[in-house]
Design a protein around this motif. Structure first.
Motif, mmCIF file in Angstrom:
data_model
loop_
_atom_site.group_PDB
_atom_site.id
_atom_site.type_symbol
_atom_site.label_atom_id
_atom_site.label_comp_id
_atom_site.label_asym_id
_atom_site.label_seq_id
_atom_site.Cartn_x
_atom_site.Cartn_y
_atom_site.Cartn_z
ATOM 1 N N LEU A 274 3.849 3.202 -3.802
ATOM 2 C CA LEU A 274 3.742 2.255 -3.100
ATOM 3 C C LEU A 274 2.243 1.643 -3.840
ATOM 4 C CD1 LEU A 274 2.215 3.248 0.229
ATOM 5 C CD2 LEU A 274 4.533 2.114 -0.473
ATOM 6 N N VAL A 277 -2.130 -0.533 -4.263
ATOM 7 C CA VAL A 277 -2.845 -0.511 -3.469
ATOM 8 C C VAL A 277 -4.960 -0.503 -2.551
ATOM 9 C CG1 VAL A 277 -3.394 1.600 -1.375
ATOM 10 C CG2 VAL A 277 -1.290 1.302 -2.762
ATOM 11 N N VAL A 283 -6.642 3.237 3.951
ATOM 12 C CA VAL A 283 -5.712 3.003 3.273
ATOM 13 C C VAL A 283 -4.656 4.341 3.673
ATOM 14 C CG1 VAL A 283 -4.002 1.822 1.255
ATOM 15 C CG2 VAL A 283 -6.448 1.083 2.065
ATOM 16 N N ALA A 284 -5.008 5.408 2.679
ATOM 17 C CA ALA A 284 -3.678 6.688 4.174
ATOM 18 C C ALA A 284 -3.860 6.606 4.546
ATOM 19 C CB ALA A 284 -4.311 7.779 2.351
ATOM 20 N N ARG A 286 -3.815 5.371 7.265
ATOM 21 C CA ARG A 286 -2.667 4.034 7.606
ATOM 22 C C ARG A 286 -1.494 4.160 7.403
ATOM 23 N NH1 ARG A 286 -1.813 -1.100 9.123
ATOM 24 N NH2 ARG A 286 -0.051 -1.388 10.084
ATOM 25 N N VAL A 287 -0.894 4.016 6.311
ATOM 26 C CA VAL A 287 0.188 4.588 5.619
ATOM 27 C C VAL A 287 0.592 5.833 6.518
ATOM 28 C CG1 VAL A 287 1.822 5.121 3.899
ATOM 29 C CG2 VAL A 287 -0.165 3.287 3.502
ATOM 30 N N ASP A 290 1.311 5.972 9.770
ATOM 31 C CA ASP A 290 2.890 5.070 10.916
ATOM 32 C C ASP A 290 3.923 5.353 9.731
ATOM 33 O OD1 ASP A 290 0.833 1.872 11.587
ATOM 34 O OD2 ASP A 290 1.261 1.358 9.160
ATOM 35 N N GLN A 303 -1.165 10.570 -4.756
ATOM 36 C CA GLN A 303 -2.502 9.636 -4.719
ATOM 37 C C GLN A 303 -3.048 9.845 -6.408
ATOM 38 O OE1 GLN A 303 -4.260 6.845 -2.024
ATOM 39 N NE2 GLN A 303 -5.827 7.611 -2.995
ATOM 40 N N VAL A 329 7.624 -0.439 4.928
ATOM 41 C CA VAL A 329 6.948 -1.492 3.677
ATOM 42 C C VAL A 329 6.794 -2.609 4.084
ATOM 43 C CG1 VAL A 329 7.912 -1.645 1.625
ATOM 44 C CG2 VAL A 329 7.892 0.923 2.541
ATOM 45 N N TRP A 332 3.274 -3.487 5.623
ATOM 46 C CA TRP A 332 2.362 -2.567 4.001
ATOM 47 C C TRP A 332 2.425 -4.382 3.790
ATOM 48 C CZ3 TRP A 332 4.832 2.932 2.982
ATOM 49 C CH2 TRP A 332 4.335 3.414 4.996
ATOM 50 N N LEU A 337 -1.858 -4.861 2.170
ATOM 51 C CA LEU A 337 -1.845 -2.689 2.603
ATOM 52 C C LEU A 337 -1.824 -2.755 0.628
ATOM 53 C CD1 LEU A 337 -1.202 -0.827 4.914
ATOM 54 C CD2 LEU A 337 -3.267 -1.514 4.003
ATOM 55 N N CYS A 341 6.235 -1.435 -3.816
ATOM 56 C CA CYS A 341 6.867 -0.564 -4.132
ATOM 57 C C CYS A 341 8.215 -0.412 -4.255
ATOM 58 C CB CYS A 341 7.421 -0.470 -2.440
ATOM 59 S SG CYS A 341 8.455 0.431 -2.120
#
Ligand code: ASP
Ligand code: MG
Length: 415
Positions: A274, A277, A283-284, A286-287, A290, A303, A329, A332, A337, A341
């Motif tokens: 991704l 970002v 953020v991480a 949330r990703v 999900d 990351q 994706v 996002w 977000l 990708c």
């Protein structure tokens, strides 16, 4: 009178994989083996997978009638494979005068949560199995499935019969859980790819879990987790002869044993990157929240440091989860977000595993050096206490496994 004797004898759980019950002929061979085992000692609970490639064939059939076959109906379909094998083995045993009964998950009280396709066992009511054992029967149970609270058939995820075997062994207080398969035990690499792979007499639960979760096909990692928690020894052995295989258990690892216990690989992975970002808290979270909610197993996360308040998140996942990730994706992107990708399918993962990895300097460097020597580029690296994993191009995977294995287990070197 017979009963008191019966209920004193220890219980052995034996699980046979798909290739061991892949034809009527093979089912008869398993019946022979069970007949021999019976003379010896224990009360026997047998867990079976579906015949050969049956589950794959059922998946293909489902793909012919649906764009995205998942959920309740899919589990009801996939669970049929194991009903075929347990009933056939029941017939084969009865035909030779052995008392035997085949049971589905419902009939023997294997309760799971309601997560179709990836259910987890919540409880097992062992009363039925115990009473059948006490009346002198061999109990044959469908692997890979359970019943949800709503009485729907669920499945435990591919390869899940091992989990059934382990869970039954734990719930029944079995003396051990045998995983009977088409290889002789746990090896330092897949013996069908590396001819001088070494077979281990014993490895630890932790090593088995690491090896299994980094691609060794011999055992489902969750089965080893369950047995570790309930202290049930596992014996991985051949379905076709009586030689000792590999014991998986607690206790000390022999001092002279090699630091690396396995070179494993996984070709069925995809790499997702991704880009752009936003570099802000949450953020991480949330990703990956999900992804977890969608039931996606992530194998590796990287990351990288951000520049201009933008970061890059890379993760490796099992190929089978690519579709749900593609859906996410899309979401996002709409929510800002990330702005781009990249999905790569042509990657693979190679790992070295061992409980002495963290305390032995230089093992990772040796792995990287031999890969470099073979001109194999390392795309991502991750390491933990017991494992170093490298993501490489999938077309170099076989060569990488052989080269790295040769470094840690040179041909001709004695144990
Ligand atoms: N038959 C199921 C599968 O192929 C379960 C198993 O073999 O363990 O995934
Ligand atoms: Mg299987």
């Amino acid at each position: 009178m017979k009963e008191s004797v019966e209920s004193d004898r220890p219980i052995l759980v034996q699980k046979y994989g798909g290739s061991s019950v892949g034809s009527a002929e093979r089912i008869l061979l398993i019946a022979d083996r069970i007949e021999q085992n019976l003379c010896e000692t224990t009360r026997l609970v047998v867990v079976l997978s579906a015949m050969g490639k049956t589950t794959d064939e059922l998946v293909s059939l489902a793909n012919e009638v649906s764009d995205r076959p998942t959920g309740r109906e899919m589990d009801l379909l996939l669970a049929t494979g194991e009903q075929v094998t347990v009933s056939l083995l029941g017939l084969a045993l009865q035909n030779r005068g052995i008392l035997a009964i085949s049971l589905t998950a419902l009939q023997c009280g294997i309760r799971t949560d309601g997560v179709f396709n990836e259910a987890r066992i919540k409880s097992i009511d062992t009363a039925r199995i115990k009473s059948e054992l006490d009346s002198g029967r061999v109990v044959i149970v469908t692997g890979f499935q359970g019943i949800s609270e709503a009485n729907d058939v669920t499945t435990l995820g591919r390869g899940g019969s091992d989990i059934t075997g382990a869970a039954l062994a734990a719930a029944l207080g079995a003396e051990s859980c045998e995983i009977c398969t088409d290889v002789d035990g746990v090896f330092s690499a897949d013996p069908s790819r590396v001819s001088n792979a070494r077979q281990w007499p014993k490895i630890s639960y932790e090593e088995a879990i690491e090896m299994a979760s980094s691609g060794a096909k011999v055992l489902h990692p969750r089965a080893a987790e369950i047995c570790m928690e309930y202290e049930v020894p596992i014996h991985v052995r051949s379905s076709f002869h009586q030689e000792q295989g590999t014991w998986i258990g607690g206790g000390a690892i022999p001092m002279e044993r090699a630091e690396v216990v396995g070179v494993t690989s996984d070709a069925k992975v995809a790499k997702i990157t991704l880009l752009n970002v936003p570099d802000q808290p949450g953020v991480a979270a949330r990703v990956f929240d999900d992804l977890a909610r969608a039931g996606v197993n992530i194998r590796l996360i990287i990351q990288s440091a951000s520049s201009e308040n933008r970061a890059r998140i890379t993760f490796i996942l099992d190929l089978e989860f690519l579709t749900p990730v593609q859906d996410l994706v899309g979401h996002w992107e709409t929510e800002g977000l990330m702005s781009e990708c990249v999905i790569e399918n042509d990657v693979a993962k190679i790992s070295i595993v061992g409980s002495r990895l963290a305390s032995t300097p230089g093992l990772a460097a040796r792995m990287f050096t031999v890969l470099a020597g073979a001109g194999i580029n390392i795309d991502c690296i991750s390491s933990s206490e017991m494992k170093v994993a490298c993501v490489i191009s999938s077309d170099r995977l076989d060569e990488a496994v052989r080269t790295v294995h040769e470094e840690f287990f040179p041909v001709g070197e004695r144990v």
